[in-house]
Design an enzyme around this catalytic site. Structure first.
Site, PDB file in Angstrom:
ATOM      1  N   SER A   1      36.294  35.915  48.869  1.00 53.07           N
ATOM      2  CA  SER A   1      34.707  35.965  49.015  1.00 53.07           C
ATOM      3  C   SER A   1      34.075  36.986  49.847  1.00 53.07           C
ATOM      4  CB  SER A   1      34.387  34.312  49.045  1.00 53.07           C
ATOM      5  OG  SER A   1      33.259  34.299  49.253  1.00 53.07           O
ATOM      6  N   GLU A   2      34.138  38.014  49.284  1.00 52.18           N
ATOM      7  CA  GLU A   2      33.691  39.118  50.499  1.00 52.18           C
ATOM      8  C   GLU A   2      32.128  38.749  51.170  1.00 52.18           C
ATOM      9  OE1 GLU A   2      36.665  40.698  47.945  1.00 52.18           O
ATOM     10  OE2 GLU A   2      34.930  39.709  47.419  1.00 52.18           O
TER      11      GLU A   2
ATOM     12  N   TYR B   1      35.574  46.490  46.725  1.00 51.58           N
ATOM     13  CA  TYR B   1      35.160  45.239  46.659  1.00 51.58           C
ATOM     14  C   TYR B   1      33.924  44.775  47.689  1.00 51.58           C
ATOM     15  CZ  TYR B   1      39.810  44.929  44.603  1.00 51.58           C
ATOM     16  OH  TYR B   1      40.901  44.959  44.069  1.00 51.58           O
ATOM     17  N   ILE B   2      33.305  45.691  48.325  1.00 51.29           N
ATOM     18  CA  ILE B   2      32.412  45.298  49.351  1.00 51.29           C
ATOM     19  C   ILE B   2      31.044  44.923  48.985  1.00 51.29           C
ATOM     20  CG2 ILE B   2      31.440  47.562  49.784  1.00 51.29           C
ATOM     21  CD1 ILE B   2      31.903  47.217  53.032  1.00 51.29           C
TER      22      ILE B   2
ATOM     23  N   HIS C   1      39.422  50.693  42.390  1.00 53.88           N
ATOM     24  CA  HIS C   1      40.228  50.514  43.791  1.00 53.88           C
ATOM     25  C   HIS C   1      40.115  51.970  44.475  1.00 53.88           C
ATOM     26  CE1 HIS C   1      42.071  47.463  41.792  1.00 53.88           C
ATOM     27  NE2 HIS C   1      42.333  46.931  42.656  1.00 53.88           N
TER      28      HIS C   1
ATOM     29  N   PRO D   1      29.747  42.636  46.793  1.00 49.98           N
ATOM     30  CA  PRO D   1      29.484  41.325  46.943  1.00 49.98           C
ATOM     31  C   PRO D   1      28.909  40.896  48.394  1.00 49.98           C
ATOM     32  CG  PRO D   1      31.278  41.185  45.703  1.00 49.98           C
ATOM     33  CD  PRO D   1      31.129  42.793  46.313  1.00 49.98           C
TER      34      PRO D   1
ATOM     35  N   GLN E   1      39.524  44.396  51.178  1.00 48.96           N
ATOM     36  CA  GLN E   1      40.929  45.089  50.718  1.00 48.96           C
ATOM     37  C   GLN E   1      40.759  46.470  50.179  1.00 48.96           C
ATOM     38  OE1 GLN E   1      43.615  42.824  47.789  1.00 48.96           O
ATOM     39  NE2 GLN E   1      43.888  41.728  49.607  1.00 48.96           N
ATOM     40  N   PHE E   2      39.632  46.478  49.420  1.00 48.26           N
ATOM     41  CA  PHE E   2      39.559  47.986  48.894  1.00 48.26           C
ATOM     42  C   PHE E   2      37.804  48.138  49.182  1.00 48.26           C
ATOM     43  CE2 PHE E   2      43.407  47.140  46.884  1.00 48.26           C
ATOM     44  CZ  PHE E   2      43.982  48.415  46.978  1.00 48.26           C
ATOM     45  N   ALA E   3      37.372  49.177  49.353  1.00 44.93           N
ATOM     46  CA  ALA E   3      35.873  49.610  49.623  1.00 44.93           C
ATOM     47  C   ALA E   3      35.170  49.290  48.236  1.00 44.93           C
ATOM     48  CB  ALA E   3      35.810  50.917  49.995  1.00 44.93           C
TER      49      ALA E   3
ATOM     50  N   GLU F   1      41.320  39.067  53.402  1.00 43.53           N
ATOM     51  CA  GLU F   1      42.290  38.812  52.420  1.00 43.53           C
ATOM     52  C   GLU F   1      43.540  39.480  52.691  1.00 43.53           C
ATOM     53  OE1 GLU F   1      40.261  40.224  48.925  1.00 43.53           O
ATOM     54  OE2 GLU F   1      38.318  39.218  49.531  1.00 43.53           O
TER      55      GLU F   1
END
Length: 337
Positions: free
Chosen positions: A59-60, A86-87, A129, A89, A82-84, A29
């Site tokens: 869309s991870e 968000y991992i 975040h 999904p 982009q940030f851990a 992203e």
């Protein structure tokens, strides 16, 4: 040698890797034209083109699914989440596909992909975040988990990760992105560290995965940390006057257990420090292993200094972090027991 912060060192690692191997591709992203939210991929699309450094939809799961397919095809994808935080999904793609591919195919296929992601607090990012989910990934067989503490190691470890034939989760402590963190402060002077940069070769080199480093030799107590907490532990040892041996894990899995065991057998005492929550944190595994291998050499119970067992407290971020005062208290406690 060039003077770089961690962002520059990570960028240099990807630049070197892409220059050496046309199969290395970078995507995620905002990593293309914009150069990433933290600028780690700045200039790569301009230099190598949109076919090798490009933006992906938000869309991870799709990003990691595509990376697994690319790896099977023969490419070496380096993806940025982009940030851990968000991992999650993408967790099924990492656990059910990437991590198991070599075993499920009896060695016929591998997933040589690297997942870069900023982790931890220090930028007032709040609950979505600032998480440190490294322990979750060390539980998954088939994944390598790495977290550097300085620019030199960041570049060398990332190059080693990109060249590895199996998936690597590469956590980047954002609190020390812009320079080595001054661990002497329990509160930030500014949101971003402005301290001395690290010396990093501009050319190719690697730091081996699975090898810890003793940063401060000592005789009285072994202190084990990784990422940002390495700097906090070094400051705590200096301020407390305790003759502590500080070890930077660098790789959480594979773990350099031999270095830890040798140190604890020498000192007889141990303190484990990490930023993540205490319950089922990675420190619990370290304590268990040290207890198994060093039981008859221990002179005191092993201490853990960690984040709180709460959702990430945005308003109390700098109380949540283990600081040098809390670490120093643990050092003195194990010496008194």
């Amino acid at each position: 040698m060039a003077r770089m912060n961690m962002i520059q060192a990570i960028n240099s690692a990807m630049d070197v890797a892409m220059g050496r191997d046309p199969k290395v591709v970078v995507f995620g992203e905002d990593v293309g034209y914009f150069g990433g939210v933290f600028r780690c991929t700045a200039g790569l699309q301009k230099k190598y083109g949109k076919q090798r450094c490009f933006d992906a939809p938000i869309s991870e799961g799709g990003i990691l699914g595509a990376a697994v397919g690319m790896g099977v095809y023969g490419l070496r994808p380096v993806v940025e989440i982009q940030f851990a935080d968000y991992i999650y999904p993408a967790f099924d793609q990492l656990v059910s596909e990437a991590a198991r591919l070599r075993y499920r195919s009896a060695g016929g296929f591998t997933a040589p992909l690297t997942v870069r992601t900023p982790c931890g607090g220090g930028i007032f990012g709040g609950q979505t975040h600032s998480q440190s989910p490294e322990a979750i990934f060390t539980h998954v067989c088939g994944l390598t988990t790495v977290m550097p503490s300085n620019p030199y190691d960041a570049k060398g470890l990332l190059l080693a990760a990109i060249e590895d034939d199996d998936p690597v989760i590469f956590f980047e402590p954002k609190r020390i992105y812009n320079g080595p963190f001054d661990g002497h402060h329990d509160r930030p002077l500014t949101p971003w560290s402005k301290h001395e940069l690290g010396e990093v070769p501009e050319e190719y080199y690697t730091v081996p995965l699975g090898k810890a480093k003793i940063l401060r030799p000592g005789e009285k107590v072994t202190v084990i940390a990784y990422g940002t907490m390495v700097h906090v532990c070094l400051a705590a040892a200096e301020e407390s006057g305790v003759d502590a041996e500080v070890i930077d894990l660098r790789s959480l899995l594979p773990l350099d257990l031999d270095t830890l065991v040798e140190s604890v057998k020498k000192t007889g005492r141990c303190v484990v420090v990490h930023e993540a929550t205490k319950t089922c944190g990675y420190g619990a595994e370290l304590v268990s292993l040290i207890q198994e291998h060093c039981f008859y050499h221990l002179e005191a119970p092993i201490e853990r200094v960690t984040g709180w067992d709460t959702p990430y407290p945005h308003a109390y971020e700098w109380d949540y972090f283990p600081g040098p005062k809390r670490v120093a208290q643990a050092l003195k406690k194990v010496l008194e027991d």
